[in-house]
Write a protein that holds these residues in place. Structure first.
Motif, PDB file in Angstrom:
ATOM      1  N   GLY A   8     -63.298 -28.660  25.207  1.00 36.52           N
ATOM      2  CA  GLY A   8     -63.582 -29.259  23.913  1.00 36.52           C
ATOM      3  C   GLY A   8     -62.396 -29.079  22.999  1.00 36.52           C
ATOM      4  O   GLY A   8     -61.371 -28.491  23.375  1.00 36.52           O
ATOM      5  N   ILE A   9     -62.535 -29.534  21.770  1.00 41.32           N
ATOM      6  CA  ILE A   9     -61.412 -29.517  20.834  1.00 41.32           C
ATOM      7  C   ILE A   9     -60.929 -28.099  20.521  1.00 41.32           C
ATOM      8  O   ILE A   9     -59.756 -27.888  20.235  1.00 41.32           O
ATOM      9  CB  ILE A   9     -61.755 -30.310  19.558  1.00 41.32           C
ATOM     10  CG1 ILE A   9     -60.461 -30.744  18.872  1.00 41.32           C
ATOM     11  CG2 ILE A   9     -62.683 -29.526  18.656  1.00 41.32           C
ATOM     12  CD1 ILE A   9     -60.622 -31.876  17.908  1.00 41.32           C
ATOM     13  N   ALA A  10     -61.800 -27.108  20.598  1.00 39.72           N
ATOM     14  CA  ALA A  10     -61.392 -25.729  20.320  1.00 39.72           C
ATOM     15  C   ALA A  10     -60.312 -25.244  21.287  1.00 39.72           C
ATOM     16  O   ALA A  10     -59.474 -24.418  20.924  1.00 39.72           O
ATOM     17  CB  ALA A  10     -62.600 -24.802  20.375  1.00 39.72           C
ATOM     18  N   ASP A  11     -60.298 -25.772  22.515  1.00 41.26           N
ATOM     19  CA  ASP A  11     -59.296 -25.370  23.514  1.00 41.26           C
ATOM     20  C   ASP A  11     -57.914 -25.960  23.227  1.00 41.26           C
ATOM     21  O   ASP A  11     -56.925 -25.539  23.814  1.00 41.26           O
ATOM     22  CB  ASP A  11     -59.723 -25.816  24.912  1.00 41.26           C
ATOM     23  CG  ASP A  11     -60.951 -25.090  25.420  1.00 41.26           C
ATOM     24  OD1 ASP A  11     -61.335 -24.064  24.815  1.00 41.26           O
ATOM     25  OD2 ASP A  11     -61.531 -25.550  26.419  1.00 41.26           O
ATOM     26  N   VAL A  12     -57.843 -26.940  22.345  1.00 42.29           N
ATOM     27  CA  VAL A  12     -56.585 -27.615  22.042  1.00 42.29           C
ATOM     28  C   VAL A  12     -55.673 -26.753  21.174  1.00 42.29           C
ATOM     29  O   VAL A  12     -54.453 -26.787  21.307  1.00 42.29           O
ATOM     30  CB  VAL A  12     -56.891 -28.965  21.348  1.00 42.29           C
ATOM     31  CG1 VAL A  12     -55.648 -29.566  20.733  1.00 42.29           C
ATOM     32  CG2 VAL A  12     -57.532 -29.919  22.322  1.00 42.29           C
ATOM     33  N   TYR A  13     -56.267 -25.963  20.283  1.00 43.88           N
ATOM     34  CA  TYR A  13     -55.484 -25.176  19.327  1.00 43.88           C
ATOM     35  C   TYR A  13     -54.752 -24.037  20.013  1.00 43.88           C
ATOM     36  O   TYR A  13     -55.230 -23.457  20.966  1.00 43.88           O
ATOM     37  CB  TYR A  13     -56.398 -24.610  18.228  1.00 43.88           C
ATOM     38  CG  TYR A  13     -57.181 -25.672  17.513  1.00 43.88           C
ATOM     39  CD1 TYR A  13     -56.540 -26.667  16.793  1.00 43.88           C
ATOM     40  CD2 TYR A  13     -58.571 -25.702  17.579  1.00 43.88           C
ATOM     41  CE1 TYR A  13     -57.262 -27.660  16.143  1.00 43.88           C
ATOM     42  CE2 TYR A  13     -59.301 -26.682  16.928  1.00 43.88           C
ATOM     43  CZ  TYR A  13     -58.644 -27.652  16.220  1.00 43.88           C
ATOM     44  OH  TYR A  13     -59.357 -28.627  15.580  1.00 43.88           O
ATOM     45  N   GLY A  14     -53.539 -23.731  19.495  1.00 46.29           N
ATOM     46  CA  GLY A  14     -52.769 -22.606  20.002  1.00 46.29           C
ATOM     47  C   GLY A  14     -51.345 -22.981  20.317  1.00 46.29           C
ATOM     48  O   GLY A  14     -50.837 -24.033  19.906  1.00 46.29           O
ATOM     49  N   ASP A  15     -50.691 -22.103  21.075  1.00 40.47           N
ATOM     50  CA  ASP A  15     -49.276 -22.237  21.404  1.00 40.47           C
ATOM     51  C   ASP A  15     -49.087 -22.792  22.809  1.00 40.47           C
ATOM     52  O   ASP A  15     -49.707 -22.321  23.764  1.00 40.47           O
ATOM     53  CB  ASP A  15     -48.592 -20.872  21.323  1.00 40.47           C
ATOM     54  CG  ASP A  15     -48.665 -20.260  19.944  1.00 40.47           C
ATOM     55  OD1 ASP A  15     -48.756 -21.016  18.962  1.00 40.47           O
ATOM     56  OD2 ASP A  15     -48.638 -19.015  19.852  1.00 40.47           O
ATOM     57  N   TYR A  16     -48.205 -23.760  22.929  1.00 44.96           N
ATOM     58  CA  TYR A  16     -47.840 -24.354  24.204  1.00 44.96           C
ATOM     59  C   TYR A  16     -46.386 -23.992  24.496  1.00 44.96           C
ATOM     60  O   TYR A  16     -45.561 -23.972  23.593  1.00 44.96           O
ATOM     61  CB  TYR A  16     -47.977 -25.870  24.162  1.00 44.96           C
ATOM     62  CG  TYR A  16     -49.403 -26.356  24.008  1.00 44.96           C
ATOM     63  CD1 TYR A  16     -50.103 -26.842  25.102  1.00 44.96           C
ATOM     64  CD2 TYR A  16     -50.041 -26.322  22.776  1.00 44.96           C
ATOM     65  CE1 TYR A  16     -51.410 -27.281  24.968  1.00 44.96           C
ATOM     66  CE2 TYR A  16     -51.346 -26.755  22.636  1.00 44.96           C
ATOM     67  CZ  TYR A  16     -52.027 -27.238  23.736  1.00 44.96           C
ATOM     68  OH  TYR A  16     -53.318 -27.662  23.593  1.00 44.96           O
ATOM     69  N   VAL A  17     -46.057 -23.750  25.763  1.00 44.14           N
ATOM     70  CA  VAL A  17     -44.680 -23.491  26.170  1.00 44.14           C
ATOM     71  C   VAL A  17     -43.947 -24.810  26.184  1.00 44.14           C
ATOM     72  O   VAL A  17     -44.432 -25.801  26.733  1.00 44.14           O
ATOM     73  CB  VAL A  17     -44.630 -22.845  27.574  1.00 44.14           C
ATOM     74  CG1 VAL A  17     -43.199 -22.707  28.044  1.00 44.14           C
ATOM     75  CG2 VAL A  17     -45.327 -21.507  27.565  1.00 44.14           C
ATOM     76  N   GLN A  18     -42.772 -24.834  25.560  1.00 46.08           N
ATOM     77  CA  GLN A  18     -41.993 -26.055  25.462  1.00 46.08           C
ATOM     78  C   GLN A  18     -40.616 -25.835  26.061  1.00 46.08           C
ATOM     79  O   GLN A  18     -39.958 -24.848  25.773  1.00 46.08           O
ATOM     80  CB  GLN A  18     -41.846 -26.468  24.007  1.00 46.08           C
ATOM     81  CG  GLN A  18     -41.042 -27.731  23.824  1.00 46.08           C
ATOM     82  CD  GLN A  18     -40.825 -28.044  22.359  1.00 46.08           C
ATOM     83  OE1 GLN A  18     -40.600 -27.145  21.568  1.00 46.08           O
ATOM     84  NE2 GLN A  18     -40.878 -29.305  22.014  1.00 46.08           N
ATOM     85  N   ALA A  19     -40.194 -26.758  26.903  1.00 48.73           N
ATOM     86  CA  ALA A  19     -38.839 -26.758  27.427  1.00 48.73           C
ATOM     87  C   ALA A  19     -38.415 -28.207  27.533  1.00 48.73           C
ATOM     88  O   ALA A  19     -39.184 -29.046  27.974  1.00 48.73           O
ATOM     89  CB  ALA A  19     -38.784 -26.099  28.806  1.00 48.73           C
ATOM     90  N   GLY A  20     -37.218 -28.513  27.093  1.00 52.31           N
ATOM     91  CA  GLY A  20     -36.831 -29.912  27.154  1.00 52.31           C
ATOM     92  C   GLY A  20     -35.362 -30.143  26.938  1.00 52.31           C
ATOM     93  O   GLY A  20     -34.614 -29.239  26.580  1.00 52.31           O
ATOM     94  N   ALA A  21     -34.985 -31.367  27.180  1.00 48.37           N
ATOM     95  CA  ALA A  21     -33.623 -31.821  26.921  1.00 48.37           C
ATOM     96  C   ALA A  21     -33.712 -32.998  25.980  1.00 48.37           C
ATOM     97  O   ALA A  21     -34.565 -33.857  26.132  1.00 48.37           O
ATOM     98  CB  ALA A  21     -32.948 -32.243  28.228  1.00 48.37           C
ATOM     99  N   GLU A  22     -32.845 -33.003  24.994  1.00 43.54           N
ATOM    100  CA  GLU A  22     -32.835 -34.087  24.028  1.00 43.54           C
ATOM    101  C   GLU A  22     -31.471 -34.744  24.022  1.00 43.54           C
ATOM    102  O   GLU A  22     -30.469 -34.083  24.183  1.00 43.54           O
ATOM    103  CB  GLU A  22     -33.124 -33.570  22.608  1.00 43.54           C
ATOM    104  CG  GLU A  22     -34.472 -32.902  22.450  1.00 43.54           C
ATOM    105  CD  GLU A  22     -34.430 -31.406  22.616  1.00 43.54           C
ATOM    106  OE1 GLU A  22     -33.361 -30.816  22.447  1.00 43.54           O
ATOM    107  OE2 GLU A  22     -35.470 -30.833  22.930  1.00 43.54           O
ATOM    108  N   ALA A  23     -31.476 -36.043  23.825  1.00 47.37           N
ATOM    109  CA  ALA A  23     -30.221 -36.768  23.656  1.00 47.37           C
ATOM    110  C   ALA A  23     -30.519 -38.035  22.871  1.00 47.37           C
ATOM    111  O   ALA A  23     -31.412 -38.782  23.234  1.00 47.37           O
ATOM    112  CB  ALA A  23     -29.603 -37.119  25.009  1.00 47.37           C
ATOM    113  N   GLY A  24     -29.795 -38.242  21.793  1.00 51.68           N
ATOM    114  CA  GLY A  24     -30.021 -39.452  21.035  1.00 51.68           C
ATOM    115  C   GLY A  24     -29.151 -39.529  19.806  1.00 51.68           C
ATOM    116  O   GLY A  24     -28.792 -38.523  19.238  1.00 51.68           O
ATOM    117  N   VAL A  25     -28.798 -40.730  19.420  1.00 48.93           N
ATOM    118  CA  VAL A  25     -28.069 -40.983  18.196  1.00 48.93           C
ATOM    119  C   VAL A  25     -28.734 -42.182  17.526  1.00 48.93           C
ATOM    120  O   VAL A  25     -28.967 -43.192  18.178  1.00 48.93           O
ATOM    121  CB  VAL A  25     -26.581 -41.292  18.484  1.00 48.93           C
ATOM    122  CG1 VAL A  25     -25.852 -41.632  17.205  1.00 48.93           C
ATOM    123  CG2 VAL A  25     -25.921 -40.130  19.200  1.00 48.93           C
TER     124      VAL A  25
END
Length: 152
Positions: free
Chosen positions: A96-113
């Protein structure tokens, strides 16, 4: 430079995947069948340290919905300033929606102008959050951090 950045991004994403595979109640994950969608706006900056804030709305297929605040913090080899408007996220394996809240691990690469884009998959235990969005700004680098969703 870009090849080195993409290689580092692959390493970071592999580490995030390993963290997601950490044992965290597989029996409970089998029962979590609610899917939620996130629509969000986000703006931020990075210079070794990454910081962004935003807001959005979560709507679940079980009828639940909520306005949320989003925060992104982290670090890595990054530099830039950007904003994402009308980004989309798909959250799966929740009860349910209560499980959505909290911290997620994030890893990524960004590129843009000028026109900036992002596609990322984040994890919180057995819950996954797939984000996509486009916006404007300048950003380049590889980062690891935390993506937090909390009640508005």
């Amino acid at each position: 430079m870009i090849k080195r950045t993409l290689g580092m991004a692959a390493l970071v994403l592999a580490c995030a995947g390993a963290m997601a595979a950490w044992p965290a109640g597989n029996a409970q994950a089998a029962e979590a069948s609610v899917k939620c969608d996130l629509v969000y706006n986000l703006s931020g900056w990075s210079l070794l340290y990454k910081h962004a804030e935003g807001s959005g709305t979560i709507t679940c297929d079980n009828g639940q919905s909520a306005d949320v605040k989003i925060a992104v913090v982290g670090g890595g080899l990054t530099a830039g300033k950007y904003h994402i408007d009308h980004g989309k996220g798909e959250i799966s394996k929740v009860h349910g929606i209560a499980d959505v809240y909290g911290d997620y691990v994030q890893a990524g690469a960004e590129a843009g102008v000028v026109k900036s884009g992002t596609v990322q998959v984040l994890t919180k235990g057995t819950t996954s959050l797939a984000l996509s969005g486009t916006g404007e700004g300048v950003n380049l680098g590889v980062s690891v951090g935390k993506f937090t969703i909390r009640k508005h």
